[in-house]
Design a protein around this motif. Structure first.
Motif, PDB file in Angstrom:
ATOM      1  N   ARG A   1      -5.267  17.812   8.073  1.00  0.00           N
ATOM      2  CA  ARG A   1      -6.075  16.638   7.743  1.00  0.00           C
ATOM      3  C   ARG A   1      -6.148  15.727   8.957  1.00  0.00           C
ATOM      4  NH1 ARG A   1      -2.623  12.350   7.227  1.00  0.00           N
ATOM      5  NH2 ARG A   1      -0.494  12.738   6.529  1.00  0.00           N
ATOM      6  N   ARG A   2      -7.042  14.761   8.878  1.00  0.00           N
ATOM      7  CA  ARG A   2      -7.115  13.762   9.934  1.00  0.00           C
ATOM      8  C   ARG A   2      -5.969  12.765   9.778  1.00  0.00           C
ATOM      9  NH1 ARG A   2     -12.999  11.158  10.484  1.00  0.00           N
ATOM     10  NH2 ARG A   2     -11.850  10.020  12.105  1.00  0.00           N
ATOM     11  N   GLU A   3      -5.581  12.217  10.882  1.00  0.00           N
ATOM     12  CA  GLU A   3      -4.530  11.208  10.865  1.00  0.00           C
ATOM     13  C   GLU A   3      -5.032   9.956  10.149  1.00  0.00           C
ATOM     14  OE1 GLU A   3      -1.718   8.821  14.102  1.00  0.00           O
ATOM     15  OE2 GLU A   3      -3.328  10.144  14.763  1.00  0.00           O
ATOM     16  N   VAL A   4      -4.219   9.385   9.296  1.00  0.00           N
ATOM     17  CA  VAL A   4      -4.563   8.198   8.532  1.00  0.00           C
ATOM     18  C   VAL A   4      -3.868   6.991   9.146  1.00  0.00           C
ATOM     19  CG1 VAL A   4      -4.487   7.067   6.287  1.00  0.00           C
ATOM     20  CG2 VAL A   4      -4.874   9.544   6.428  1.00  0.00           C
ATOM     21  N   LEU A   5      -4.631   5.966   9.457  1.00  0.00           N
ATOM     22  CA  LEU A   5      -4.107   4.758  10.068  1.00  0.00           C
ATOM     23  C   LEU A   5      -4.263   3.610   9.071  1.00  0.00           C
ATOM     24  CD1 LEU A   5      -5.868   5.157  13.536  1.00  0.00           C
ATOM     25  CD2 LEU A   5      -3.631   6.024  12.848  1.00  0.00           C
ATOM     26  N   LEU A   6      -3.162   3.006   8.701  1.00  0.00           N
ATOM     27  CA  LEU A   6      -3.158   1.914   7.733  1.00  0.00           C
ATOM     28  C   LEU A   6      -2.653   0.627   8.383  1.00  0.00           C
ATOM     29  CD1 LEU A   6      -1.747   3.699   4.554  1.00  0.00           C
ATOM     30  CD2 LEU A   6      -4.133   3.284   5.162  1.00  0.00           C
ATOM     31  N   SER A   7      -3.325  -0.455   8.098  1.00  0.00           N
ATOM     32  CA  SER A   7      -2.914  -1.772   8.592  1.00  0.00           C
ATOM     33  C   SER A   7      -2.436  -2.587   7.401  1.00  0.00           C
ATOM     34  CB  SER A   7      -4.083  -2.476   9.290  1.00  0.00           C
ATOM     35  OG  SER A   7      -4.509  -1.749  10.427  1.00  0.00           O
ATOM     36  N   TYR A   8      -1.122  -2.695   7.275  1.00  0.00           N
ATOM     37  CA  TYR A   8      -0.529  -3.406   6.152  1.00  0.00           C
ATOM     38  C   TYR A   8      -0.498  -4.906   6.438  1.00  0.00           C
ATOM     39  CZ  TYR A   8       1.078   0.983   4.104  1.00  0.00           C
ATOM     40  OH  TYR A   8       1.134   2.225   3.535  1.00  0.00           O
TER      41      TYR A   8
END
Length: 838
Positions: A772-779
């Motif tokens: 899968r593609r890398e998931v980038l989350l900004s918390y």
């Protein structure tokens, strides 16, 4: 002149509201007439002669009683009293309100009316009041029927500063592109629809300049004429004439216009109508009598009177007046008629139960048919703080500063400077308690109630003042602030004096009342189609018009009933049963659902980066699945995401996705495999719940409610190794939710909720190992970027006020459109720390 015409003339010339009964037939309270402006212009002159001359002598324009009476009679009856064949006893009756006429189509409007309208529109575009007044007088003499909207534009043109404040003046016509020559064979066959004649209305150097007194005189005459012919002013026109009166320093007249506006049914009051008078009392809108341009917001003209406690009291009374006049039962409330009858007769209505129960119902902030109270914004708060600083009124400053801390996330640079001026003054005058005024403006007025206690004291009881540190930086991971040298000291001296204490920003959550209000407003949007008090017909955020309460829920009729009847039962005609039942099922589902800590806006994730040529009609189901797998499957954190969650945990997720995205007509066959995985009880999907929102309802309503209803009580999942870093429910979406903020009327509450609970996402390169593609989350950060009262790191009594400064990107972060980052602001977070001196 006939008796009827002389009566009309006296009403016009006297400036009273004797003819306003026709304009406000539904008004319940008599309004005192507004007296005319003194020092009227001189003798009358033909307007045509003036317009043909190179120099306009506006002093020669006089509102002749006979001309005004003739025009008013013609406007109401369509008859010219100067016509030899006119007979007042048989042709018409000018007594009583005018009959409402059917709106004419543009092709049926006389060309001279269209020409007059267009000239005045171009005068609005170029802010040319002299030509607008000449055009008005021509219409009065030639009996050209001016439309109400054009009269409103003239009133705004008399005020004159709308274009300077907004960039575009009221009434400015839209630009029309030139016609396609291929369609006209080089000729303009449709003049007026495609290519229109451009009228040059730009003011010339030789044109006369009008003083504020002259502008107010003409605005008052137009208002008197409208009252005579039975045309009520709308809110925009009332705001202009109130602002003009306040600018001219005629506060008594402004108060009378405000009182008249409050009792005019056609005028739906807004903040700006009260704001102009309130700010004028505080000295913002006072101008020089011979200068036609506004001064700086914090100054006033050279003839501006000094700020006194009496004027500050009047400003606060306008605030209280606005609060008392707004809110309460709106016309859509089931008991509105009973409440109105009780108000008129002064007799309590027994049908509504005892007085205490009814009072409790009327004091609800929101609900069915309950309009919200109008609240102040940053510019009004700033004006009051300027006046409080000049008078040294600590009680007023403490109240206003606390309100700013609650309602304004990041104040603008000017507002911050105004706040700092208070603390600088408190430092310079030594013992503030001894030098402050013996009485406060709050001793003479009762302000709207405040639920929470004040943020802090704005005076230093030690008499040593405050140390102001500008440009302080913050550690985005820990919230620790690094102080700069205070104003007036070098860095080494500040360290030696012990002024380099460590402060840590803290998270500031919403109050219980704010949480409950937001939940109620979201439910009202679902069940009623809107929150009462939100007058726009649009949802906001580019999502079109509001969804009505009627419809069958199948998504095929767009809420319209061809038979013009409520479907699925009448239910008193207030709500659609299908929507109520669907929402009740959802509320039961949320109540019975196991604890969860994340909700996902599935459509927002699925449509992310799908706006390209030949893009499929369906959403990207893979992207949603990648995000779910990233959250549910343990994986090493990405080094490219600076704000990645610090600890992997066992999330419990609810995915909200509209049911149409599961239809075999829209979803591709390969997506069935993903659907089966989502619905399975196999790890890691056993901690996922998919809620398919029904057709005919906005899926945003559902995930918003799920995030709100369990967000405050911390109904978040816990990891086996300890509590989750997230104290409540988080919402994963890149949607700025402008439609929610636009409709919920939640002031700063909704924006503060977004700051603490919204998680933004992005996708990086494809990872072959993870498939899968890398998931980038900004918390959300561990602290709140807002005004705070903090103590030194490690505990202790709070001793410093922290104010965030604007930074680049704020204009995209704040959905309310009130805050715009100024040019030259830094890209990183910086703060002002106001430290109480020991």
């Amino acid at each position: 002149m006939t008796m009827a015409s002389s009566t009309v003339a006296s009403n016009c010339e006297g400036g009273g509201l004797t003819g306003a009964s026709a304009a406000a037939t539904a008004a319940t309270t008599a309004v005192a007439p507004v007296p005319p402006v003194a020092d009227e212009p001189g003798p009358d002159t033909d307007a045509t002669t003036i317009s043909s001359s190179n120099t306009m002598d506006l002093n020669s324009l006089k509102y002749d009683p006979d001309v005004m009476a003739r025009y008013a009679h013609f406007y109401k009856t369509g008859k010219d009293i100067n016509d030899p064949n006119y007979s007042p006893t048989t042709d018409d009756d000018t007594n009583g309100p005018p009959k409402k006429k059917k709106k004419l189509k543009k092709k049926h409007i006389p060309p001279i009316v269209l020409e007059t309208r267009r000239i005045i529109q171009f005068c609005c575009r170029d802010n040319n009041l002299p030509l607008g007044l000449v055009t008005l007088h021509r219409a009065l003499r030639e009996l050209i029927r001016i439309e109400p909207a054009t009269f409103y534009q003239l009133v705004n043109l008399c005020e004159g500063t709308f274009a300077e404040r907004t960039g575009v003046h009221v009434g400015t016509p839209k630009d029309h592109p030139p016609p396609n020559p291929k369609h006209h064979n080089g000729k303009n066959k449709d003049k007026g629809r495609g290519e229109k004649e451009i009228i040059d209305t730009k003011p010339k150097p030789t044109d006369p300049k009008l003083s504020l007194k002259q502008r107010l005189h003409h605005a008052h005459k137009i208002h008197s004429l409208l009252a005579t012919i039975g045309v009520p002013l709308i809110e925009q026109a009332y705001t202009a004439i109130i602002r003009l009166s306040a600018r001219a320093g005629d506060f008594d007249r402004a108060e009378r216009y405000l009182d008249e506006a409050e009792h005019t049914p056609q005028c739906k009051v807004k903040l700006r109508m009260y704001s102009c008078l309130m700010r004028a009392y505080c000295g913002e809108l006072s101008f020089s009598s011979d200068d036609d341009h506004p001064e700086d917001a914090t100054g006033g003209g050279k003839d501006a009177p000094p700020i006194t406690q009496e004027r500050l009291v009047q400003a606060l009374k306008v605030w209280k007046r606005m609060y008392d006049h707004s809110g309460g039962m709106s016309t859509g409330h089931p008991n509105y008629s009973n409440a109105k009858k009780e108000t008129e007769d002064g007799i309590p209505d027994k049908k509504d139960g005892d007085a205490s129960t009814k009072q409790q119902q009327n004091q609800q902030l929101f609900g069915e048919g309950i309009s919200p109270k109008i609240s102040l914004k940053e510019c009004e708060y700033s004006a009051i703080m300027v006046a409080a600083t000049k008078l040294g009124d600590a009680s007023v400053m403490e109240r206003i500063f606390s309100d700013v801390a609650d309602r304004v996330l990041v104040p603008g640079s000017k507002t911050t400077d105004i706040i700092l001026n208070w603390f600088r003054a408190d430092k310079n005058k030594g013992d503030s308690a001894a030098n402050s005024s013996t009485s406060s403006a709050l001793d003479h007025v009762t302000l709207p109630p405040r639920e929470d206690p004040p943020l802090c004291s704005v005076t230093n009881s030690n008499g040593t003042g405050w140390n102001i540190h500008r440009g302080c930086t913050v550690d985005s991971k820990t919230g620790k602030l690094t102080l700069t040298a205070p104003e007036g000291e070098e860095a080494d001296a500040a360290i030696a004096n012990g002024n380099n204490g460590q402060y840590r920003l803290k998270p500031v959550e919403l109050s219980d009342r704010a949480w409950k209000a937001m939940q109620d407003m979201n439910s009202s949007i679902v069940l009623e189609g809107q929150v009462e008090g939100h007058v726009s017909k649009f949802q906001g955020g580019g999502k079109g018009k509001k969804r009505g309460r009627s419809g069958n829920g199948n998504g095929n009729n767009n809420g319209k009933n061809p038979n013009n009847q409520r479907q699925h039962g009448n239910n008193n005609g207030n709500k659609s049963n299908w929507r109520i039942n669907a929402w009740k099922r959802f509320e039961t589902f949320i109540q019975e659902h196991p604890p969860y800590n994340i909700v996902i806006d599935g459509a927002n994730v699925g449509y992310y980066e799908q706006n390209f040529a030949n893009a499929p009609k369906h959403i990207n189901y893979d992207q949603i699945d990648w995000l779910i797998r990233h959250l549910l499957t343990p994986s090493p954190p990405s080094s490219s995401s600076e704000e990645e969650q610090p600890k992997q945990q066992k999330h419990h997720i609810i995915l909200f996705l509209h049911e149409r995205h599961f239809s075999h007509k829209l979803a591709p066959p390969w997506a069935n495999r993903i659907f089966r995985s989502w619905d399975s009880n196999e790890a890691p999907y056993n901690r996922l719940t998919v809620y398919r929102t029904p057709a005919g309802m906005n899926d945003d309503w559902f995930w918003m409610h799920a995030a709100l209803v369990n967000g405050k009580n911390g109904n978040a999942a816990k990891d086996e190794g300890g509590p989750s870093p997230c104290s409540s429910v988080l919402a994963i979406t890149n949607d700025e939710m402008r439609d929610h903020h636009f409709q919920m009327l939640a002031e700063g509450s909704f924006l503060r909720w977004k700051e603490r609970h919204q998680v933004h996402f992005d996708f990086g390169p494809y990872d072959k190992k993870l498939r899968r593609r890398e998931v980038l989350l900004s918390y959300p950060k561990s602290y709140s970027r807002r005004i705070q009262w903090v103590g030194c790191d490690g505990g202790g009594e709070p001793t410093a006020i922290v104010i965030p400064l604007p930074k680049k990107g704020d204009e995209g972060r704040f959905a309310d459109g009130l805050h715009v980052a100024e040019d030259g602001v830094p890209a990183e977070e910086t703060y002002v720390v106001i430290q109480r001196a020991p």
